[in-house]
Design an enzyme around this catalytic site. Sequence first.
Site, mmCIF file in Angstrom:
data_model
loop_
_atom_site.group_PDB
_atom_site.id
_atom_site.type_symbol
_atom_site.label_atom_id
_atom_site.label_comp_id
_atom_site.label_asym_id
_atom_site.label_seq_id
_atom_site.Cartn_x
_atom_site.Cartn_y
_atom_site.Cartn_z
ATOM 1 N N THR A 75 0.853 -1.181 0.000
ATOM 2 C CA THR A 75 0.000 0.000 0.000
ATOM 3 C C THR A 75 0.884 1.224 0.000
ATOM 4 O O THR A 75 1.906 1.260 0.681
ATOM 5 C CB THR A 75 -0.880 0.072 1.259
ATOM 6 O OG1 THR A 75 -0.028 0.126 2.403
ATOM 7 C CG2 THR A 75 -1.776 -1.125 1.351
ATOM 8 N N GLU A 130 -5.935 -3.474 0.505
ATOM 9 C CA GLU A 130 -6.243 -4.427 1.573
ATOM 10 C C GLU A 130 -7.518 -5.218 1.308
ATOM 11 O O GLU A 130 -7.806 -6.194 2.014
ATOM 12 C CB GLU A 130 -6.408 -3.690 2.919
ATOM 13 C CG GLU A 130 -5.137 -3.125 3.501
ATOM 14 C CD GLU A 130 -4.820 -1.712 2.997
ATOM 15 O OE1 GLU A 130 -5.343 -1.344 1.916
ATOM 16 O OE2 GLU A 130 -4.069 -1.004 3.672
ATOM 17 N N LYS A 141 -11.549 16.991 14.155
ATOM 18 C CA LYS A 141 -12.225 16.658 15.410
ATOM 19 C C LYS A 141 -12.489 17.935 16.195
ATOM 20 O O LYS A 141 -11.632 18.387 16.962
ATOM 21 C CB LYS A 141 -11.375 15.687 16.237
ATOM 22 C CG LYS A 141 -11.335 14.274 15.684
ATOM 23 C CD LYS A 141 -9.946 13.897 15.193
ATOM 24 C CE LYS A 141 -9.992 12.682 14.286
ATOM 25 N NZ LYS A 141 -9.060 12.802 13.139
ATOM 26 N N TRP A 199 -17.462 15.786 14.496
ATOM 27 C CA TRP A 199 -16.545 15.578 13.381
ATOM 28 C C TRP A 199 -16.953 16.460 12.210
ATOM 29 O O TRP A 199 -18.129 16.551 11.881
ATOM 30 C CB TRP A 199 -16.584 14.105 12.921
ATOM 31 C CG TRP A 199 -16.388 13.128 14.024
ATOM 32 C CD1 TRP A 199 -17.316 12.714 14.917
ATOM 33 C CD2 TRP A 199 -15.171 12.456 14.369
ATOM 34 N NE1 TRP A 199 -16.769 11.812 15.806
ATOM 35 C CE2 TRP A 199 -15.444 11.632 15.488
ATOM 36 C CE3 TRP A 199 -13.881 12.453 13.848
ATOM 37 C CZ2 TRP A 199 -14.474 10.824 16.084
ATOM 38 C CZ3 TRP A 199 -12.918 11.652 14.437
ATOM 39 C CH2 TRP A 199 -13.215 10.848 15.552
#
Lengths: 548, 548
Positions: free
Chosen positions: A185, A328, A439, A444
């Site tokens: 990755t 993944e 945050k 959020w």
Amino acid sequence: MYGLMQDRPLSLPHVFHRAEQLFGHKTIVTAGPDGESRMTMSEWAERVRRLSSVLDTLGISPDGRVGTFCWNTGRHLELYLAAPCTGRVLHTLNLRLFPEQLVYIADHAEDEVVFVDRSLLPLLWPLADKLTTVRHYIVIDDGAEVEIPEDPRVLDYERLLADAQPHQGRFEIADENTAAAMCYTSGTTGNPKGVVYSHRSTVLHSLITLTADGLALSERDVVLPVVPMFHANAWGLPYGCLLAGSDIVFPGPNMTPQAILGLLARHRVTVTGGVPTIWMGALPLLGDHDLSALRSILCGGSAVPRSLSEAYREALGIPMTHAWGMTETSPLATISTPRSQHAALDEDARADIRARQGQPVPLVDLRLVDPATSEEQPWDDRATGEIQAAGPWIAREYYRGEGGGAQFTEDGWLRTGDVATVDRYGFVRLVDRTKDLVKSGGEWISSVELENHIMSHPKVAEAAVIGVPHEKWLERPLACVVVKPGETLTAEEIIEFLTPRVAKWWLPDAVEFIDEVPKTSVGKFSKKTLRDTFAGYQLAGSQHVMES
Amino acid sequence: MYGLMQDRPLSLPHVFHRAEQLFGHKTIVTAGPDGESRMTMSEWAERVRRLSSVLDTLGISPDGRVGTFCWNTGRHLELYLAAPCTGRVLHTLNLRLFPEQLVYIADHAEDEVVFVDRSLLPLLWPLADKLTTVRHYIVIDDGAEVEIPEDPRVLDYERLLADAQPHQGRFEIADENTAAAMCYTSGTTGNPKGVVYSHRSTVLHSLITLTADGLALSERDVVLPVVPMFHANAWGLPYGCLLAGSDIVFPGPNMTPQAILGLLARHRVTVTGGVPTIWMGALPLLGDHDLSALRSILCGGSAVPRSLSEAYREALGIPMTHAWGMTETSPLATISTPRSQHAALDEDARADIRARQGQPVPLVDLRLVDPATSEEQPWDDRATGEIQAAGPWIAREYYRGEGGGAQFTEDGWLRTGDVATVDRYGFVRLVDRTKDLVKSGGEWISSVELENHIMSHPKVAEAAVIGVPHEKWLERPLACVVVKPGETLTAEEIIEFLTPRVAKWWLPDAVEFIDEVPKTSVGKFSKKTLRDTFAGYQLAGSQHVMES
């Protein structure tokens, strides 16, 4: 009580022998600087059999890593099968990585050999002395006028094949959990991490590309994979084509929109797939080509802009098919093909559905988890959370345990790092990356949504939003904006533009004007670089949040 | 080196939870004597959860066999999931078996409970005292006016469900090789033999029903399975529909062509499947119904007459899709969907292709083996041999080892008992059953081919050919012919009719006229009975073979 079914492994040898036995008459075309080359699947299969003997002759360990540094070509597809069918592990190296990342990856995987397209030698050969485990460089001559080094490590692909005896009989992989391939990755933090696919995971994943509500690959298709074969399995297209018996057209080194469109038209390609950038570049040229055979344009890698998909639908009569996943996840996790509940919607509402990432494919389970509380969230299209994924082609850990367990939950699910809402039908809509969420207090803020709004301002070229530390609210958004050449813009104008578009407490506390948004090796916004740049940033106040 | 993918079992709980979570709004319709009943997939899923608790309450062993004696209904589909999702084994009992076979099978499988449609009680209840392992008979009231016995073993399905608490949380099957279901073959020799499917085999087999070149089941389909759910998995349709999210229409007890056609038209069914007999009966009635939604008619169980398929193509614009398999193969092994190499053929040649059994589906391997020499035969469409099959949903042995190893090769392939030729593309064409071939000297004569020719004589109603012992040639063909009512025919006329149609040494040595060809419980020609009838048959001579 156990079933009494045959214990037949799910393995790439089956995929190879199926293609060889049933689809020997089908064709594989590869474009190159000297024109197009064409071989039948029978010829290709015979070459795979020779290549597998070459790997023996070179003394590659029974489970050795076989590196490839190649474009999308028929010969790359030979490596895709010969390595895993003989028990070795195909390791596709990403051409776009920085040299130090390449060195790290080849060394970490302990590649014993690297097969490299001649046109790519200038990128790889300067690193050869640093790749300590690589004993052989096999040059695949793609016609590029690039000097081939005089070095005992360097051998010619075609000569090796010509000298080899084809492997006799069937390939066998007894344990379907044997490693088949690996891919690193290109994460934006830390070292690259290796994902190791098994024969089982690869075969199951390939089957999904054949399903009617997946890509529906069939024997009657002609498939052009634009998505690089050094990305996660090229989205499953190469193995899927072999399983289905589709004809394949490989673009080779010339990835310009003009070249791709020429191939699509000339070979009456029915299915293609690539990242949005490619299709964005091709859009203005569509009128010059007969693409009437095309039935599906798969698009992923990053969110597909609704306007792009709509432009294709208007020009060609087919929209882009959005899919989502990552290295993944092999990578297919969701796909956004039409469902009966959308049939009655008007075109505009259907475009909204198509802009979503879609529904999980069979055998993949998703759940939505609040990253702060770890509580599962409802699929009501309002609650946001991180998407976690489970399934037989989803990673359970990284090669050599890199990255610790941070990306995997205790009960074995993958934390994708993508924040989304999910509707009652399981259609995912990504809103941000977890690490890019701002945050603010207990709430959020989606940096992506803010960016999209700012970038819709006519004077803005590009924009990225990051969180910067704040005494009271923990973090507050900072907008980094690139103004179009010849235009001027103030922070106040940006805030004024955003005010009617987002909740008041989402408004950035500051706007900085920059020359360019820094990019990663694969062309994504590098927010990590931006966060480093603005590490000690001092906010003047937090006027918006206090009033919310 | 092993892959680092999640160890997720292929299991029916995934299929169940996928349907529940993504397709809760889809519908399941069941026709019955009181009209049609309809439920959403959400309602169905809640009933499966209740039913799984019922199995606990009844004290069924953790891996106990759950018998069903039911038509194709939504409630049968509840059993299809509740039994395997709780670790039990679904055992579908064939309604058409003789009583002594039913007793043998239920006893051999050690069924602990049998769920029975009320309309079928008269077939089952008289046997209740002989079914020594069955503790409960759960009556599913389908509205039939049949008396329900007053007996402590007899309980009401709906009452049990109403009283049960739905199973909470997700079902889990840790080992994908756990038995999920079983089905006995109705062989024509010896006792029936049990085939035990696993969760793994069932999920993989179901995936194949979703592939574009398979049945291509999708969420937009409306599927009516005519093939009984007590046959091998109803060809994979029920589980395939759940995985794809298709709407399902079940015909219930009324399997008349008129009823089936009414359902196909009323629900705008897109995919259906059943044995040729059904479609033969429906043919004269096609004009009375709007079947414009239909896109696929799957047909198998026995060879589909070319003329039948063509008649459907002419009437509806779609031919029948021929598939081949057997209880031991789950059953999908080959399917005859169009391939690109057939596109340029004329309609007549394409009809010949469609009359073949088709190409092996992904994950299935076939080989052609001479039954006498055990040598593998070429795929040249001329050489004949027995088809042997390998794959993850193909049996490796029978339950409790019945039948010995005779039906399985030493290297673990299934001997299908079907004799075929295979073309270079892997398209199978069945010519006979191994046990029905006439072994004349060192050569084989196809009884089926002889029968087909004889049955094309305008005065013949039906005909069967068997081998009878011969001193010199080991066996020679005997034709058993049923003349149409009111017609007369001589042995000489039959031979004369055959002479220009087959090789001289294939001509039957004798012709016997009989009243009817004996049939098995499922309506196939019972050659075993014929062979018993003509056990001591004396041939007068062997004039044809000596001249060949």
